[in-house]
Design an enzyme around this catalytic site. Structure first.
Site, short mmCIF file in Angstrom:
data_model
loop_
_atom_site.label_atom_id
_atom_site.label_comp_id
_atom_site.label_asym_id
_atom_site.label_seq_id
_atom_site.Cartn_x
_atom_site.Cartn_y
_atom_site.Cartn_z
N PRO A 2 -13.62 0.98 10.12
CA PRO A 2 -12.83 -0.26 10.55
C PRO A 2 -12.72 -0.19 11.91
O PRO A 2 -11.81 0.51 12.65
CB PRO A 2 -11.63 -0.60 9.68
CG PRO A 2 -11.87 0.48 8.45
CD PRO A 2 -12.71 1.81 9.09
N GLU A 3 -13.42 -1.07 12.78
CA GLU A 3 -12.95 -1.28 14.29
C GLU A 3 -12.34 -2.71 14.19
O GLU A 3 -12.19 -3.61 13.31
CB GLU A 3 -14.28 -1.24 15.06
CG GLU A 3 -14.77 0.25 14.82
CD GLU A 3 -16.09 0.38 15.59
OE1 GLU A 3 -16.24 -0.13 16.76
OE2 GLU A 3 -16.77 1.43 15.26
N HIS A 95 -8.03 8.32 -4.88
CA HIS A 95 -7.59 8.06 -3.44
C HIS A 95 -6.71 7.03 -3.45
O HIS A 95 -6.72 6.33 -2.34
CB HIS A 95 -8.77 8.09 -2.48
CG HIS A 95 -9.79 9.24 -3.10
ND1 HIS A 95 -9.30 10.64 -2.60
CD2 HIS A 95 -11.27 9.27 -3.34
CE1 HIS A 95 -10.25 11.39 -2.97
NE2 HIS A 95 -11.36 10.68 -3.26
N ARG A 114 -10.31 9.83 3.19
CA ARG A 114 -9.93 10.89 4.11
C ARG A 114 -8.39 10.98 4.33
O ARG A 114 -8.15 12.00 4.94
CB ARG A 114 -10.87 10.85 5.21
CG ARG A 114 -11.98 11.26 5.02
CD ARG A 114 -12.97 11.23 6.01
NE ARG A 114 -14.54 11.06 5.72
CZ ARG A 114 -15.26 10.71 6.85
NH1 ARG A 114 -14.87 10.64 8.05
NH2 ARG A 114 -16.61 10.02 6.36
#
Length: 277
Positions: A2-3, A95, A114
């Site tokens: 995500p940017e 997660h 992550r």
DNA sequence: AGGAGGCCCTGGGTGC
DNA sequence: TGCACCCAGGGCCTCC
């Protein structure tokens, strides 16, 4: 990853459904992602429970949820973070680290393979407690990001062009995908020293930053691997990419092979013909 | 000031 | 099939 365009798309997808909703319960499964108050799940839960979403803003790649009790929940998705609005009966995916139950019976879940995501809870008038926000450069899609503003940021800097545009204190919100696409569009070699750029190239860079990010937002982000919006919907900008992830392929502009190098520790794809130093 | 490297972390891919 | 290894990368850190 995500940017700016992906984070903005998440913001837009969540805003209409979250505003006015009250958090009835907070479940924290991975307290270490809470950076402020550092790892303190109890304070986090106590402060948020019973508060309602007032507005949702974005600054660079950060999402800021302003609550009606004058606290701000700030979330950075980093690489694999997802914020998903789901029915409470939906199976809990592996997660899933945070679950915010809402008074409409649904839940907002934070999911991150992550575990690189960052979560903060700060008084809404003290978001500068978050160092990345305190030093954040101008919003490239805002009116403050003028050509002069970019030239001023460039002045005296000896960084490589790619390192410069990835630096959040120079311009907000650009990550590895859009950095490569911006430099390709502007015809700038990623290793060119930024303050060596001609007037013409600086102008091209300014235009390309705005143009590529705007196009990314319009296509609701790039879904390469992990990214989806608040409803789990993928974006389509990955189909518009010209160099990112295209190393070894022919440049769409000149036919030369796209090369892959490391710049500032980041993998970088560029066209050696279209992006000469 | 800039550059190199490490750290955090999981899963997908590759090579043997 | 299994195992070792590498890679992806944002932000922050240290050291040179």
């Amino acid at each position: 990853m995500p940017e700016l365009p992906e984070v903005e798309t998440v913001r837009r997808s969540l805003e209409p459904i979250l505003i006015g909703k009250k958090i009835t319960q907070v479940e924290v499964n991975l307290p270490k992602l809470i950076k402020i108050p550092s790892g303190d799940a109890n304070a986090f839960i106590t402060t948020l429970t019973g508060s309602a979403f007032k507005d949702i803003r974005r600054r660079g790649k950060y999402l800021l949820f302003n609550m009606d009790n004058d606290w701000a929940l700030v979330i950075h998705l980093r690489m694999t973070g997802r914020l998903l609005y789901v029915e409470k009966t939906a199976p809990i995916a592996k997660h899933t680290h945070f679950i915010f139950s809402l008074d409409d019976g649904n839940q907002l879940r934070f999911h991150d393979i992550r575990q690189f995501g960052l979560i903060y809870l700060v008084p809404s008038d003290q978001i500068d407690l978050i160092s990345g926000l305190k030093t954040m450069g101008p919003e490239p899609l805002g009116t403050e990001f003028t050509l002069d503003c970019l030239k001023e940021a460039i002045k005296g800097k000896k960084k490589k062009a790619k390192v410069f545009i990835l630096d959040q204190t120079c311009v907000a919100g650009i990550g590895n995908i859009y950095a490569d696409e911006i430099l390709f569009q502007a015809g700038i070699h990623p290793e060119e020293t930024i303050d060596k750029l001609s007037e013409e190239k600086q102008n091209a860079l300014w235009q390309a930053i705005k143009d590529r990010l705007k196009a990314g937002v319009e296509h609701r982000g790039s879904s390469i691997k992990d990214y989806v919006d608040g409803f789990g919907e993928a974006g389509t900008f990955q189909h518009q990419l010209k160099v990112y992830g295209k190393s070894g392929q022919a440049c769409l502009n000149c036919g030369k092979q796209i090369e892959k190098i490391k710049v500032g520790g980041r993998s970088t794809a560029y066209c050696p013909e279209c992006q000469k130093k």
